[in-house]
Design an enzyme around this catalytic site. Structure first.
Site, PDB file in Angstrom:
ATOM      1  N   LYS A  12      32.729 -19.206 -21.486  1.00 57.02           N
ATOM      2  CA  LYS A  12      32.904 -17.748 -21.436  1.00 57.02           C
ATOM      3  C   LYS A  12      32.952 -17.321 -19.988  1.00 57.02           C
ATOM      4  CE  LYS A  12      33.117 -14.288 -24.349  1.00 57.02           C
ATOM      5  NZ  LYS A  12      33.515 -14.303 -25.767  1.00 57.02           N
TER       6      LYS A  12
ATOM      7  N   ASP B  59      38.379 -10.684 -24.248  1.00 56.78           N
ATOM      8  CA  ASP B  59      37.151 -10.223 -24.903  1.00 56.78           C
ATOM      9  C   ASP B  59      37.103  -8.721 -24.577  1.00 56.78           C
ATOM     10  OD1 ASP B  59      34.567 -11.598 -26.225  1.00 56.78           O
ATOM     11  OD2 ASP B  59      33.849  -9.972 -24.978  1.00 56.78           O
TER      12      ASP B  59
ATOM     13  N   THR C  71      40.916 -11.779 -34.995  1.00 57.46           N
ATOM     14  CA  THR C  71      39.459 -11.612 -35.093  1.00 57.46           C
ATOM     15  C   THR C  71      39.120 -10.614 -36.208  1.00 57.46           C
ATOM     16  OG1 THR C  71      39.410 -11.945 -32.709  1.00 57.46           O
ATOM     17  CG2 THR C  71      37.359 -11.268 -33.743  1.00 57.46           C
TER      18      THR C  71
HETATM   19  N1  GLU Z   1      36.481 -13.477 -27.121  1.00 63.86           N
HETATM   20  C1  GLU Z   1      36.712 -14.037 -28.413  1.00 63.86           C
HETATM   21  C2  GLU Z   1      35.432 -14.578 -28.986  1.00 63.86           C
HETATM   22  O1  GLU Z   1      34.377 -14.027 -28.749  1.00 63.86           O
HETATM   23  C3  GLU Z   1      37.882 -14.996 -28.438  1.00 63.86           C
HETATM   24  C4  GLU Z   1      37.808 -16.156 -27.514  1.00 63.86           C
HETATM   25  C5  GLU Z   1      39.092 -16.986 -27.443  1.00 63.86           C
HETATM   26  O2  GLU Z   1      40.057 -16.661 -28.113  1.00 63.86           O
HETATM   27  O3  GLU Z   1      39.067 -17.971 -26.706  1.00 63.86           O
HETATM   28  O4  GLU Z   1      35.413 -15.511 -29.733  1.00 63.86           O
END
Ligand code: GLU
Length: 450
Positions: free
Chosen positions: A125, A165, A208
């Site tokens: 992250k 994100d 998502t």
């Molecule tokens: N930010 C998203 C998460 O919390 C997606 C991360 C991604 O696609 O790599 O899973």
């Protein structure tokens, strides 16, 4: 068990003031107790101490110039937490509340979430305390370029693949990608969430939110119910909330709320999706504007709930989708949700319910899908984007959506089966944590002490 307790104590000492990270670590480690009690295997390999420590953390200065000619400075982060299952994978968050502890908690959650997808992706992250609010397009571009000018040396399509994100959407991914390309001269799948004409996957933007709804459908199905006709509460007004609402409307449910940091919209006739998209994806303005076109809706300013709670969770409904941010749902909110008849919660955000709220849901035996399971559809579709990039293909929506549905059903099944195996059927928190952990831990052990 002293092992879990001692590890958490050591973390508090060695990584001071990272409260969100302790919260995430405590939830996972507490759930693992029955696994350790049953078998000393993981303890013998000291996996707990190894798994709570990131493999690598980058922290850097980002200097960029505002439209007024002034130079601004922000902090930049990338945490490469665990690569046992694949390249580090996880988004970037740009928000003024971001600290190294925030990124560490998100990276830690990402390890288990990514493991649950069954796809070959490790956990990472990144982000910055940069505040994109009220910045011009050019300022956003210059910030993204400055951020990538440091990040590019740490990432790659088979080593670490960032994505979006909070505060990082298609526009930011575009600027970040352009700068990566300029610095390296390579056109490759180093970021996901790209535009559809230049390497992005169809269905990634929606994944998502759609995935969180599919997860709710799976939970409801296990209880002999269906999402159709259900009144739903959704918090947030970003990418996750918008596409949760879109899928709910498509399936005949009635999402009646959305919210931003300034307030909540309640529209009993169902959220006007086109209007919401116009306000948040095009104009990037406050939700209060919703009332100008939908005067019968209600706007509740966030200041009406200053200390403990959130207006979204105080309404009569059947299903709730927390899609805003961590710890947005307190114990008082949880109590109100249960009193108001909510029997299913699917988390689109990362760790949106605090520990007391989670306990309340579990004790009430409602269908509760924790974020690391329920919102895994986003990162799973990111991996599908990586697969398309490496084969230089673009798959049609039907293919991506079918895979997403399958992945979400699979995650639900794994969580439910593992919960059952450990004698707590319906406890999907336990199921998610043990199922995710086992995959990562087994891979770490197989790969030796590294
Ligand atoms: N930010 C998203 C998460 O919390 C997606 C991360 C991604 O696609 O790599 O899973």
């Amino acid at each position: 068990m002293p092992y879990v307790h001692d590890t958490l104590e050591r973390l508090r000492k060695s990584s001071p003031a990272q409260t969100e990270f302790y919260q995430a670590a405590e939830e996972v480690l507490e759930c693992l107790r029955p696994l350790f009690d049953r078998d000393p295997y993981y303890h013998d390999h000291n996996i707990i101490e190894r798994i709570v420590e990131p493999e690598r953390q980058m922290m850097f200065r980002i200097c960029w110039t505002g439209d007024n000619g002034r130079v601004y400075v922000n902090k930049g982060y990338r945490v490469q937490f665990n690569s046992a299952l694949g390249p580090y994978k996880g988004g970037l968050r740009f928000h003024p509340s971001v600290t190294s502890g925030t990124i560490k908690f998100l990276g830690f959650e990402q390890i288990f979430k990514n493991a649950l997808t069954g796809l070959p992706i490790g956990g990472g992250k990144g982000g910055s305390d940069f505040d994109p609010k009220d910045k011009s397009d050019n300022e956003i571009m210059r910030f993204c370029q400055a951020y990538m000018s440091e990040l590019y040396r740490h990432i790659g399509p088979t080593s670490d693949v960032p994505a979006g994100d909070i505060g990082v959407g298609a526009r930011e991914i575009g600027y970040l990608y352009g700068q990566y390309k300029r610095l390296t001269g390579r056109y490759e799948g180093v970021l996901t969430g790209k535009g559809l004409d230049w390497g992005g996957s169809i269905g990634r933007k929606e994944a998502t939110g759609y995935g969180a709804v599919y997860f709710a459908q799976n939970m409801l199905k296990a209880r002999g119910e269906n999402i159709e006709g259900k009144t739903c509460l959704v918090s947030g007004a970003g990418n996750v909330a918008i596409y949760t609402i879109e899928k709910l409307l498509a399936l005949g449910a009635n999402p009646i709320t959305c919210s931003d940091s300034r307030g909540t919209i309640v529209d009993n006739n169902g959220i006007d999706l086109a209007l919401l998209k116009e306000l948040k994806e095009v104009k990037r303005t406050s939700l209060e504007q919703y009332l100008t076109k939908r005067p019968k809706a209600r706007y509740i300013p966030a200041t009406d709930y200053p200390d403990d709670g959130h207006a979204v969770w105080r309404l009569k409904a059947d299903v709730a989708f927390p899609c805003a941010t961590q710890n947005e749902l307190t114990d008082t909110d949880a109590k109100a949700l249960l009193q108001n008849g909510v029997t299913c919660i699917s988390e689109g955000a990362n760790m949106p319910s605090n520990a007391a709220a989670i306990n309340r849901f579990l004790n009430a035996n409602i269908a509760y899908g924790p974020g690391k399971a329920a919102n895994a559809g986003g990162v799973a579709t990111s991996q599908l984007e990586m697969a398309q990039n490496s084969s230089m293909e673009q798959w049609p929506l039907v293919k991506v959506d079918a895979k997403l549905k399958d992945i979400m059903a699979n995650i639900h099944q794994q969580c439910a089966d593992t919960a059952e195996e450990f004698g707590e059927p319906n406890n999907l928190v336990l199921g998610a944590n043990i199922a995710g952990f086992r995959k990562v831990a087994n891979a770490m052990i197989a790969q030796g002490v590294t």
